[in-house]
Enzyme design. Sequence first.
Site, PDB file in Angstrom:
ATOM      1  CD  GLN A   1      -6.416   8.312  -0.469  1.00  0.00           C
ATOM      2  OE1 GLN A   1      -7.351   8.447   0.303  1.00  0.00           O
ATOM      3  NE2 GLN A   1      -5.615   7.267  -0.429  1.00  0.00           N
TER       4      GLN A   1
ATOM      5  CG  HIS B   1      -3.274  -2.109   2.915  1.00  0.00           C
ATOM      6  ND1 HIS B   1      -4.400  -2.846   3.184  1.00  0.00           N
ATOM      7  CD2 HIS B   1      -3.662  -0.804   2.915  1.00  0.00           C
ATOM      8  CE1 HIS B   1      -5.431  -2.036   3.350  1.00  0.00           C
ATOM      9  NE2 HIS B   1      -5.012  -0.794   3.184  1.00  0.00           N
TER      10      HIS B   1
ATOM     11  CG  MET C   1      -7.942   4.423   6.720  1.00  0.00           C
ATOM     12  SD  MET C   1      -9.503   5.307   6.687  1.00  0.00           S
ATOM     13  CE  MET C   1     -10.407   4.361   5.500  1.00  0.00           C
TER      14      MET C   1
ATOM     15  CB  SER D   1     -10.452  -2.714   3.961  1.00  0.00           C
ATOM     16  OG  SER D   1      -9.070  -2.500   3.918  1.00  0.00           O
TER      17      SER D   1
HETATM   18  O1  PAF Z   1      -6.310   5.319   1.533  1.00  0.00           O
HETATM   19  C1  PAF Z   1      -6.525   5.248   2.769  1.00  0.00           C
HETATM   20  O2  PAF Z   1      -6.522   4.194   3.384  1.00  0.00           O
HETATM   21  C2  PAF Z   1      -6.815   6.528   3.537  1.00  0.00           C
HETATM   22  O3  PAF Z   1      -7.566   7.414   2.783  1.00  0.00           O
HETATM   23  C3  PAF Z   1      -5.545   7.205   4.067  1.00  0.00           C
HETATM   24  C4  PAF Z   1      -4.643   7.679   2.957  1.00  0.00           C
HETATM   25  C5  PAF Z   1      -4.784   6.242   4.973  1.00  0.00           C
HETATM   26  C6  PAF Z   1      -5.916   8.431   4.906  1.00  0.00           C
HETATM   27  O4  PAF Z   1      -6.729   8.090   5.978  1.00  0.00           O
END
Ligand code: PAF
Length: 282
Positions: free
Chosen positions: A153, A37, A30, A186
């Site tokens: 997630q 990241h 995002m 973030s």
């Molecule tokens: O982890 C994230 O930043 C978000 O949940 C993702 C996997 C990009 C989906 O929008």
Amino acid sequence: MQIIKSPKMMQRICQGLKREGKIIGFVPTMGYLHEGHLSLIRIAKRRSDVLVVSIFVNPTQFGPKEDFARYPRDFKRDRFLLEREDCDFVFVPRVKDMYPSGYLTYVNVDKITGKLEGAIRPGHFKGVTTVVAKLFNIVQPDVAVFGQKDAQQAVVLKKMVDDLNYGVKMIVAPTVREKDGLAQSSRNMYLSEEERKQAKVLYQSLQEAKKLIKMGEKSSNKIISRMRDVIKKQPLAEVDYIAITDAQTLEFLNKLKGEVLISLAVRFGKARLIDNIKLKVD
Ligand code: PAF
């Protein structure tokens, strides 16, 4: 590095790459990129011929009272960092192209999405699985990399990939931490100076749990209660939940056994932070 906005164009490019036999590595984000990241991006880069990173603040995974509008965005900085990582394509779709008017289709993983984060953020994982399914259909990755910081997630997306027969290799990479142990996120930018100092308590409470387990403690209640005591020492911290679950099924455990996930969410003012550790217990 090419910046692509149109989902159709991105899909066409990726179809072409697949025809040429290229291995596509993918990191969905995002934006507002940080070292966490970048660590995922480096893994994807090593494992692929072509690296695609998406930046899309996905509205469907935010609740009506959540921080979609004020979620941090800085495309200039993100572009600079991605160029430095030798990224091949940045996919930056617009909301109206991902969810055009009349959009009706959602992907939902049952059961495991109703616990932990899902219990507090209803609909959140439906938004995540929907957007990741769409991104997978557009980018058609061979390899996709996600972070362990968002443990639930990662479990939910792995389930989606298995259940819907996506031929994507899912890699879950370790959490990148600040010097004092705070997991990079973030959302850390929402913290005031004092909140930031106190926020290391998430990691400290997880370390305390680890220490107890090493000493032979198997009772979830006792471990959670000790973690709460550690967190209470920081007056600005407000616990949303602390949970000890099976790392795969996310079922709550009374007694620790097998692969165990200890996860927590703690609020500091406007910031809601999550963290976790995974441990093997005999
Ligand atoms: O982890 C994230 O930043 C978000 O949940 C993702 C996997 C990009 C989906 O929008």
